[in-house]
Design a protein around this motif. Structure first.
Motif, PDB file in Angstrom:
ATOM      1  N   GLU A 154      78.428  82.043  69.255  1.00 59.79           N
ATOM      2  CA  GLU A 154      79.304  80.983  68.739  1.00 59.79           C
ATOM      3  C   GLU A 154      80.327  80.502  69.760  1.00 59.79           C
ATOM      4  OE1 GLU A 154      81.527  79.855  64.558  1.00 59.79           O
ATOM      5  OE2 GLU A 154      81.296  81.962  65.096  1.00 59.79           O
ATOM      6  N   ALA A 157      79.228  77.374  71.387  1.00 58.14           N
ATOM      7  CA  ALA A 157      78.876  76.230  70.546  1.00 58.14           C
ATOM      8  C   ALA A 157      79.534  74.954  71.073  1.00 58.14           C
ATOM      9  CB  ALA A 157      79.293  76.477  69.111  1.00 58.14           C
ATOM     10  N   LYS A 158      78.817  73.862  70.950  1.00 63.33           N
ATOM     11  CA  LYS A 158      79.409  72.572  71.280  1.00 63.33           C
ATOM     12  C   LYS A 158      80.528  72.272  70.290  1.00 63.33           C
ATOM     13  CE  LYS A 158      75.188  70.532  73.233  1.00 63.33           C
ATOM     14  NZ  LYS A 158      74.148  69.468  73.074  1.00 63.33           N
ATOM     15  N   GLN A 159      81.453  71.439  70.699  1.00 62.01           N
ATOM     16  CA  GLN A 159      82.607  71.129  69.860  1.00 62.01           C
ATOM     17  C   GLN A 159      82.159  70.553  68.517  1.00 62.01           C
ATOM     18  OE1 GLN A 159      85.436  68.550  71.726  1.00 62.01           O
ATOM     19  NE2 GLN A 159      86.983  68.805  70.125  1.00 62.01           N
ATOM     20  N   GLY A 160      82.658  71.156  67.448  1.00 58.85           N
ATOM     21  CA  GLY A 160      82.351  70.656  66.114  1.00 58.85           C
ATOM     22  C   GLY A 160      81.002  71.069  65.571  1.00 58.85           C
ATOM     23  N   SER A 162      79.931  74.435  65.140  1.00 58.86           N
ATOM     24  CA  SER A 162      79.879  75.850  64.739  1.00 58.86           C
ATOM     25  C   SER A 162      79.136  76.045  63.413  1.00 58.86           C
ATOM     26  CB  SER A 162      81.297  76.415  64.625  1.00 58.86           C
ATOM     27  OG  SER A 162      81.894  76.530  65.898  1.00 58.86           O
ATOM     28  N   TYR A 209      73.024  72.576  69.728  1.00 60.78           N
ATOM     29  CA  TYR A 209      74.198  73.230  69.164  1.00 60.78           C
ATOM     30  C   TYR A 209      75.061  73.965  70.167  1.00 60.78           C
ATOM     31  CZ  TYR A 209      71.128  72.524  65.164  1.00 60.78           C
ATOM     32  OH  TYR A 209      70.280  71.954  64.240  1.00 60.78           O
ATOM     33  N   ILE A 211      76.158  74.787  74.508  1.00 63.80           N
ATOM     34  CA  ILE A 211      76.233  74.139  75.820  1.00 63.80           C
ATOM     35  C   ILE A 211      74.996  74.501  76.648  1.00 63.80           C
ATOM     36  CG2 ILE A 211      78.739  73.985  75.868  1.00 63.80           C
ATOM     37  CD1 ILE A 211      78.833  76.517  77.488  1.00 63.80           C
TER      38      ILE A 211
END
Length: 215
Positions: A154, A157-160, A162, A209, A211
């Motif tokens: 997690e 995770a890319k921003q927003g 999660s 989802y 990076i």
């Protein structure tokens, strides 16, 4: 030097938790006997009388710790669940050494696949049993392992994303179980092909989802 047998614990499913050393050894002997009998005759042919005979104990001794045959099988299943979770954690630790998520996913799959191949009792318990309690236990274990995996990836995770990442990890974890069943059923010659396909599909989907650098 003889190979040391792993200790099997029925702690969470014992009707009476063994506190004395002799009682603990008896429970361990019962579980090892069950493992052997399942490997030899299959889970459907397991009987309390046979367990008692091969373990060198009376049926009443078995019932001191386990309420029925199904409870013994669940105790053995829990032993394997601990092994699988340990394998997953060990591989997830490699992320701290800058391993790629794809490599960790693949290593997880092969480690658990090889465990199923080595341990016939494990295969019988998860794929041959029709006990609803055992099926529910397997479902809960998948949920737990999904949370274990999510907690470690997690942070990437890319921003927003999660929430979506959590849902995907849960879905992929349940798909993992189905792919494992298919891979084992098809045999090693083409079973590993399904493992690779699964790993590639999961890795590609994960790119939505997390990076890219960690993949």
């Amino acid at each position: 030097m003889p190979t040391k047998k792993p200790k099997l614990s029925g702690k969470t499913t014992n009707r009476r938790n063994p506190s004395q050393i002799r009682s603990k050894e008896r429970v361990e002997k019962i579980l090892l006997t069950v493992k052997t009998l399942i490997e030899q005759n299959g889970i459907s042919n397991l009987k309390i009388g046979d367990i008692a005979n091969h373990a060198g104990v009376s049926p009443s001794s078995i019932y001191q710790y386990f309420s029925d045959k199904e409870t013994i099988i669940i105790a053995l299943a829990e032993h394997y669940m601990v092994q699988i979770s340990s394998l997953i954690e060990k591989n997830l630790d490699k992320l701290e050494e800058h391993a790629r998520v794809e490599d960790v996913i693949r290593q997880n799959f092969y480690d658990i696949y090889e465990l199923h191949q080595r341990e016939r009792a494990l295969h019988e318990i998860w794929f041959e049993s029709v006990d609803p309690k055992l099926n529910q236990l397997a479902f809960q274990d998948t949920q737990k392992n999904a949370q274990l995996i999510l907690a470690r990836i997690e942070p990437f995770a890319k921003q927003g994303m999660s929430k979506e990442l959590g849902e995907f990890v849960l879905l992929a974890s349940h798909q993992f179980a189905a792919t494992m069943r298919l891979s084992l059923a098809m045999g090693e010659e083409c079973g590993t092909d399904f493992i690779e396909m699964h790993c590639k599909m999961v890795t590609r989907a994960l790119s939505d989802y997390i990076i890219a650098d960690i993949l």
